[in-house]
Design a protein around this motif. Structure first.
Motif, mmCIF file in Angstrom:
data_model
loop_
_atom_site.group_PDB
_atom_site.id
_atom_site.type_symbol
_atom_site.label_atom_id
_atom_site.label_comp_id
_atom_site.label_asym_id
_atom_site.label_seq_id
_atom_site.Cartn_x
_atom_site.Cartn_y
_atom_site.Cartn_z
ATOM 1 N N SER A 101 -8.701 0.225 3.514
ATOM 2 C CA SER A 101 -7.532 -0.364 2.853
ATOM 3 C C SER A 101 -7.821 -0.743 1.408
ATOM 4 O O SER A 101 -6.912 -0.778 0.577
ATOM 5 N N MET A 102 -9.075 -1.032 1.110
ATOM 6 C CA MET A 102 -9.459 -1.420 -0.251
ATOM 7 C C MET A 102 -9.659 -0.224 -1.177
ATOM 8 O O MET A 102 -9.832 -0.401 -2.387
ATOM 9 N N LEU A 103 -9.645 0.982 -0.630
ATOM 10 C CA LEU A 103 -9.884 2.184 -1.429
ATOM 11 C C LEU A 103 -8.622 2.716 -2.097
ATOM 12 O O LEU A 103 -8.664 3.767 -2.739
ATOM 13 N N ASP A 104 -7.512 2.031 -1.930
ATOM 14 C CA ASP A 104 -6.235 2.425 -2.510
ATOM 15 C C ASP A 104 -5.774 3.809 -2.030
ATOM 16 O O ASP A 104 -5.394 4.662 -2.842
ATOM 17 N N PRO A 105 -5.789 4.025 -0.702
ATOM 18 C CA PRO A 105 -5.293 5.310 -0.198
ATOM 19 C C PRO A 105 -3.766 5.352 -0.247
ATOM 20 O O PRO A 105 -3.110 4.322 -0.439
ATOM 21 N N SER A 106 -3.231 6.520 -0.042
ATOM 22 C CA SER A 106 -1.785 6.666 0.056
ATOM 23 C C SER A 106 -1.288 5.824 1.236
ATOM 24 O O SER A 106 -1.808 5.950 2.346
ATOM 25 N N PRO A 107 -0.268 4.983 1.030
ATOM 26 C CA PRO A 107 0.240 4.170 2.139
ATOM 27 C C PRO A 107 0.720 5.007 3.321
ATOM 28 O O PRO A 107 0.485 4.634 4.477
ATOM 29 N N ALA A 108 1.350 6.142 3.057
ATOM 30 C CA ALA A 108 1.837 6.990 4.145
ATOM 31 C C ALA A 108 0.672 7.580 4.942
ATOM 32 O O ALA A 108 0.688 7.586 6.180
ATOM 33 N N VAL A 109 -0.337 8.062 4.241
ATOM 34 C CA VAL A 109 -1.506 8.642 4.919
ATOM 35 C C VAL A 109 -2.249 7.568 5.699
ATOM 36 O O VAL A 109 -2.660 7.777 6.845
ATOM 37 N N ALA A 110 -2.415 6.404 5.100
ATOM 38 C CA ALA A 110 -3.108 5.308 5.778
ATOM 39 C C ALA A 110 -2.347 4.900 7.044
ATOM 40 O O ALA A 110 -2.949 4.698 8.101
#
Length: 146
Positions: free
Chosen positions: A84-93
């Motif tokens: 969550s801290m890696l700034d992934p795409s919200p949809a992918v996460a």
């Protein structure tokens, strides 16, 4: 943190999984009472006598389901928090978290209801995919710092 959509999604699915673990613990206790199979002599004495200080296959099945949750959900909690801290795409996460959550719920249902193989192992395997994906992304992001 409350503005981080990925972390909020992670928090939602993590809480569902923790609640599911509590439900399995409650089910285990209920099966113990119903089957009169207690893990401690003092509990057996309180519920009819030392003859009930024993193991039962149904109780052990519940315990194995709970143990399997601890082996899998606890690592997910670590991986998901870091991911969550890696700034992934919200949809992918969200897809990662959803797949893991559904896989673990199906795994528990298959375990407790003794569903036909390979239901449980497929659910286990599907739930592992997002964990491996998150672990790989964490490693890729942190490799420059080792």
């Amino acid at each position: 943190m409350m503005e981080n959509k990925v972390f909020m999604s992670f928090t939602f699915y993590s809480t569902i999984l923790i609640l599911k673990m509590y439900v399995v613990a409650i089910i285990t206790g209920q099966v113990r009472l119903r089957k009169k199979a207690f893990a401690n002599p003092e509990d057996a004495l309180r519920n009819g006598g030392l003859q009930y200080y024993r193991e039962d296959p149904d109780v052990e099945r519940c315990r194995r389901a709970h143990h399997n949750d601890m082996e899998n959900i606890f690592p997910f909690l670590f991986l998901g928090a870091i991911y969550s801290m890696l700034d992934p795409s919200p949809a992918v996460a969200r897809i990662h978290f959803f797949i893991f959550c559904v896989g673990r719920i199906v795994h528990t249902i298959a375990y407790l209801l003794q569903l036909k193989a390979p239901t449980r192992s497929v659910a286990y395997s599907v739930a592992q995919l997002p964990c491996f994906s998150m672990a790989l992304q964490i490693l890729l992001a942190t490799t420059p710092y080792w």
